[in-house]
Design a protein around this motif. Structure first.
Motif, PDB file in Angstrom:
ATOM      1  N   TYR A 100       1.201  -1.340   0.467  1.00 28.26           N
ATOM      2  CA  TYR A 100       0.478  -0.076   0.165  1.00 28.26           C
ATOM      3  C   TYR A 100       0.889   1.346  -0.082  1.00 28.26           C
ATOM      4  O   TYR A 100       1.586   1.401   0.867  1.00 28.26           O
ATOM      5  CB  TYR A 100      -0.795  -0.284   1.130  1.00 28.26           C
ATOM      6  CG  TYR A 100      -2.202  -0.841   0.760  1.00 28.26           C
ATOM      7  CD1 TYR A 100      -2.602  -1.966   0.635  1.00 28.26           C
ATOM      8  CD2 TYR A 100      -3.345   0.497   0.768  1.00 28.26           C
ATOM      9  CE1 TYR A 100      -3.450  -2.332   0.277  1.00 28.26           C
ATOM     10  CE2 TYR A 100      -4.469  -0.117   0.480  1.00 28.26           C
ATOM     11  CZ  TYR A 100      -4.573  -1.540   0.374  1.00 28.26           C
ATOM     12  OH  TYR A 100      -5.935  -1.871  -0.299  1.00 28.26           O
ATOM     13  N   ASP A 117      -3.528  -8.222   9.882  1.00 23.82           N
ATOM     14  CA  ASP A 117      -4.421  -7.975  10.248  1.00 23.82           C
ATOM     15  C   ASP A 117      -5.694  -6.992   9.504  1.00 23.82           C
ATOM     16  O   ASP A 117      -7.179  -7.462  10.054  1.00 23.82           O
ATOM     17  CB  ASP A 117      -3.862  -5.510   9.601  1.00 23.82           C
ATOM     18  CG  ASP A 117      -3.643  -5.870   7.950  1.00 23.82           C
ATOM     19  OD1 ASP A 117      -3.231  -6.765   7.558  1.00 23.82           O
ATOM     20  OD2 ASP A 117      -2.634  -4.586   8.565  1.00 23.82           O
ATOM     21  N   ILE A 118      -5.667  -7.259   7.702  1.00 24.36           N
ATOM     22  CA  ILE A 118      -7.078  -6.532   7.179  1.00 24.36           C
ATOM     23  C   ILE A 118      -6.947  -6.960   5.881  1.00 24.36           C
ATOM     24  O   ILE A 118      -5.888  -7.415   4.866  1.00 24.36           O
ATOM     25  CB  ILE A 118      -7.446  -5.299   6.816  1.00 24.36           C
ATOM     26  CG1 ILE A 118      -8.361  -4.646   6.396  1.00 24.36           C
ATOM     27  CG2 ILE A 118      -5.694  -4.660   6.499  1.00 24.36           C
ATOM     28  CD1 ILE A 118      -8.663  -3.303   6.478  1.00 24.36           C
ATOM     29  N   GLY A 140      -8.054  -8.797  -0.840  1.00 24.95           N
ATOM     30  CA  GLY A 140      -7.927  -9.932  -0.527  1.00 24.95           C
ATOM     31  C   GLY A 140      -6.007 -10.795  -1.862  1.00 24.95           C
ATOM     32  O   GLY A 140      -5.973 -11.611  -1.621  1.00 24.95           O
ATOM     33  N   THR A 197      -3.376  -9.519  -1.525  1.00 19.73           N
ATOM     34  CA  THR A 197      -2.145  -9.571  -0.587  1.00 19.73           C
ATOM     35  C   THR A 197      -1.916 -10.804  -0.222  1.00 19.73           C
ATOM     36  O   THR A 197      -1.360 -11.698   0.057  1.00 19.73           O
ATOM     37  CB  THR A 197      -1.988  -8.699   0.453  1.00 19.73           C
ATOM     38  OG1 THR A 197      -2.266  -7.026   0.059  1.00 19.73           O
ATOM     39  CG2 THR A 197      -0.828  -9.161   1.452  1.00 19.73           C
ATOM     40  N   PHE A 222     -11.089   3.387   4.923  1.00 19.09           N
ATOM     41  CA  PHE A 222      -9.634   3.321   5.436  1.00 19.09           C
ATOM     42  C   PHE A 222      -9.415   3.570   6.720  1.00 19.09           C
ATOM     43  O   PHE A 222     -10.181   4.833   7.569  1.00 19.09           O
ATOM     44  CB  PHE A 222      -8.466   4.392   4.149  1.00 19.09           C
ATOM     45  CG  PHE A 222      -7.858   3.733   4.792  1.00 19.09           C
ATOM     46  CD1 PHE A 222      -6.916   3.140   3.869  1.00 19.09           C
ATOM     47  CD2 PHE A 222      -6.359   4.334   6.331  1.00 19.09           C
ATOM     48  CE1 PHE A 222      -5.820   2.140   3.596  1.00 19.09           C
ATOM     49  CE2 PHE A 222      -5.526   3.830   5.931  1.00 19.09           C
ATOM     50  CZ  PHE A 222      -4.815   3.298   5.124  1.00 19.09           C
ATOM     51  N   LEU A 281      -2.660  -1.163  12.265  1.00 16.28           N
ATOM     52  CA  LEU A 281      -3.036  -0.824  10.838  1.00 16.28           C
ATOM     53  C   LEU A 281      -2.707   1.110  10.758  1.00 16.28           C
ATOM     54  O   LEU A 281      -2.868   1.673  10.993  1.00 16.28           O
ATOM     55  CB  LEU A 281      -4.466  -0.765  10.750  1.00 16.28           C
ATOM     56  CG  LEU A 281      -5.024  -2.012  10.131  1.00 16.28           C
ATOM     57  CD1 LEU A 281      -5.477  -2.648  11.430  1.00 16.28           C
ATOM     58  CD2 LEU A 281      -6.155  -1.824   8.936  1.00 16.28           C
TER      59      LEU A 281
HETATM   60  P1  IMP Z   1      -5.179  -6.339   0.006  1.00 20.77           P
HETATM   61  O1  IMP Z   1      -4.635  -6.781  -0.468  1.00 20.77           O
HETATM   62  O2  IMP Z   1      -6.549  -5.201  -0.832  1.00 20.77           O
HETATM   63  O3  IMP Z   1      -6.598  -7.451   0.590  1.00 20.77           O
HETATM   64  O4  IMP Z   1      -5.409  -5.025   1.498  1.00 20.77           O
HETATM   65  C1  IMP Z   1      -4.632  -5.651   2.550  1.00 20.77           C
HETATM   66  C2  IMP Z   1      -3.318  -5.436   2.671  1.00 20.77           C
HETATM   67  O5  IMP Z   1      -3.519  -3.323   2.575  1.00 20.77           O
HETATM   68  C3  IMP Z   1      -3.520  -5.283   4.502  1.00 20.77           C
HETATM   69  O6  IMP Z   1      -2.480  -6.099   4.819  1.00 20.77           O
HETATM   70  C4  IMP Z   1      -2.985  -3.362   4.968  1.00 20.77           C
HETATM   71  O7  IMP Z   1      -1.806  -2.960   4.494  1.00 20.77           O
HETATM   72  C5  IMP Z   1      -3.878  -3.226   3.507  1.00 20.77           C
HETATM   73  N1  IMP Z   1      -5.025  -2.274   4.086  1.00 20.77           N
HETATM   74  C6  IMP Z   1      -6.017  -2.394   3.478  1.00 20.77           C
HETATM   75  N2  IMP Z   1      -7.261  -1.911   3.694  1.00 20.77           N
HETATM   76  C7  IMP Z   1      -6.611  -1.179   5.019  1.00 20.77           C
HETATM   77  C8  IMP Z   1      -7.682  -0.061   5.761  1.00 20.77           C
HETATM   78  O8  IMP Z   1      -8.136  -0.010   5.598  1.00 20.77           O
HETATM   79  N3  IMP Z   1      -6.508   0.629   6.341  1.00 20.77           N
HETATM   80  C9  IMP Z   1      -5.253  -0.074   6.552  1.00 20.77           C
HETATM   81  N4  IMP Z   1      -4.371  -0.775   5.605  1.00 20.77           N
HETATM   82  C10 IMP Z   1      -5.504  -1.137   5.380  1.00 20.77           C
END
Ligand code: IMP
Ligand code: MG
Length: 209
Positions: free
Chosen positions: A102, A126-127, A131, A133, A178, A184
């Motif tokens: 990010y 964490d979050i 999906g 990541t 966010f 986070l």
């Molecule tokens: P994904 O690959 O889109 O699922 O994103 C997951 C990763 O994005 C997480 O491990 C966080 O590092 C970051 N991320 C996604 N949404 C948020 C948020 O609302 N706050 C902080 N970090 C986030």
């Protein structure tokens, strides 16, 4: 299907003045959306569910840094409590991996993975937003042919950007905003905030890179 605590899209959250928030972040946040105590209560139950499902399997708990470090530490503390107070216990070792994708509040489509030297059967995260990541990480882990991989994520975001990926254990399902706090971050800020909060637009500008 994993059960979770749903935070509604129209959830008003809690006024910041009702909780203790570091002074340096007071002007950056809109609302407390998940207070620290509620995070801990939900994590305690996730620990119980995991121990129930793991049987006597040895767990290699893999922490996905940096955002997963608070959740990982607290989840493991609860699992340790169960281990030392029950007749049945699950042996635990730990490992750490770092992923980064990010910049500001957007995914860069480029998931970098650093570290981790062991197989995993339990991955603490964490979050999950799109999906992406987690899917990258899972394909990497499958190269070491672990017996079983289970993913625990504190948060899953309801978003049209989702790939459809769902973790095995979920703490909360959250609106498409966010979120920061409880490790986070927004460009590395707000990890030092206990509650999960919504960032305001001024703060997005202030900490933009
Ligand atoms: P994904 O690959 O889109 O699922 O994103 C997951 C990763 O994005 C997480 O491990 C966080 O590092 C970051 N991320 C996604 N949404 C948020 C948020 O609302 N706050 C902080 N970090 C986030
Ligand atoms: Mg981040």
């Amino acid at each position: 299907m994993a059960s979770y605590l749903q935070i509604a899209d129209d959830e008003k959250g809690y006024n910041l003045d009702l909780f203790c928030v570091p002074r340096h972040y007071e002007k950056d946040l809109d609302k407390v959306i998940i207070p620290h105590g509620l995070i801990m209560d939900r994590t305690e139950r996730l620990a119980r569910d995991i121990v129930r499902d793991m049987g006597a399997h040895h767990i290699v708990a893999l922490c996905v840094l940096k955002g997963g470090y608070k959740f990982f530490a607290d989840l493991l503390d609860y699992i340790k409590m169960l281990n030392q107070n029950n007749d049945k216990s699950v042996p635990l070792t730990v490992d750490f991996i770092r992923v980064k994708s990010y910049c500001n509040d957007k995914s860069t489509n480029n998931v970098k993975v650093i570290g981790g030297d062991d197989l995993s059967s339990l991955s603490g995260k964490d979050i999950v937003e799109t999906g992406r990541t987690m899917q990258t990480l899972l394909s990497l882990l499958s190269e070491s042919r672990p017996k079983m991989v289970k993913v625990v994520s504190l948060l899953v975001k309801r978003t049209p950007r989702s790939s459809g990926y769902r973790p095995d254990y979920i703490g909360f399902e959250v609106p498409d905003a966010f979120l920061v706090g409880y490790a986070l971050d927004y460009n590395e800020y707000f990890r030092d905030l206990s509650h999960i909060c919504i960032l305001n637009d001024e703060a997005k500008e202030k900490y933009r890179v």
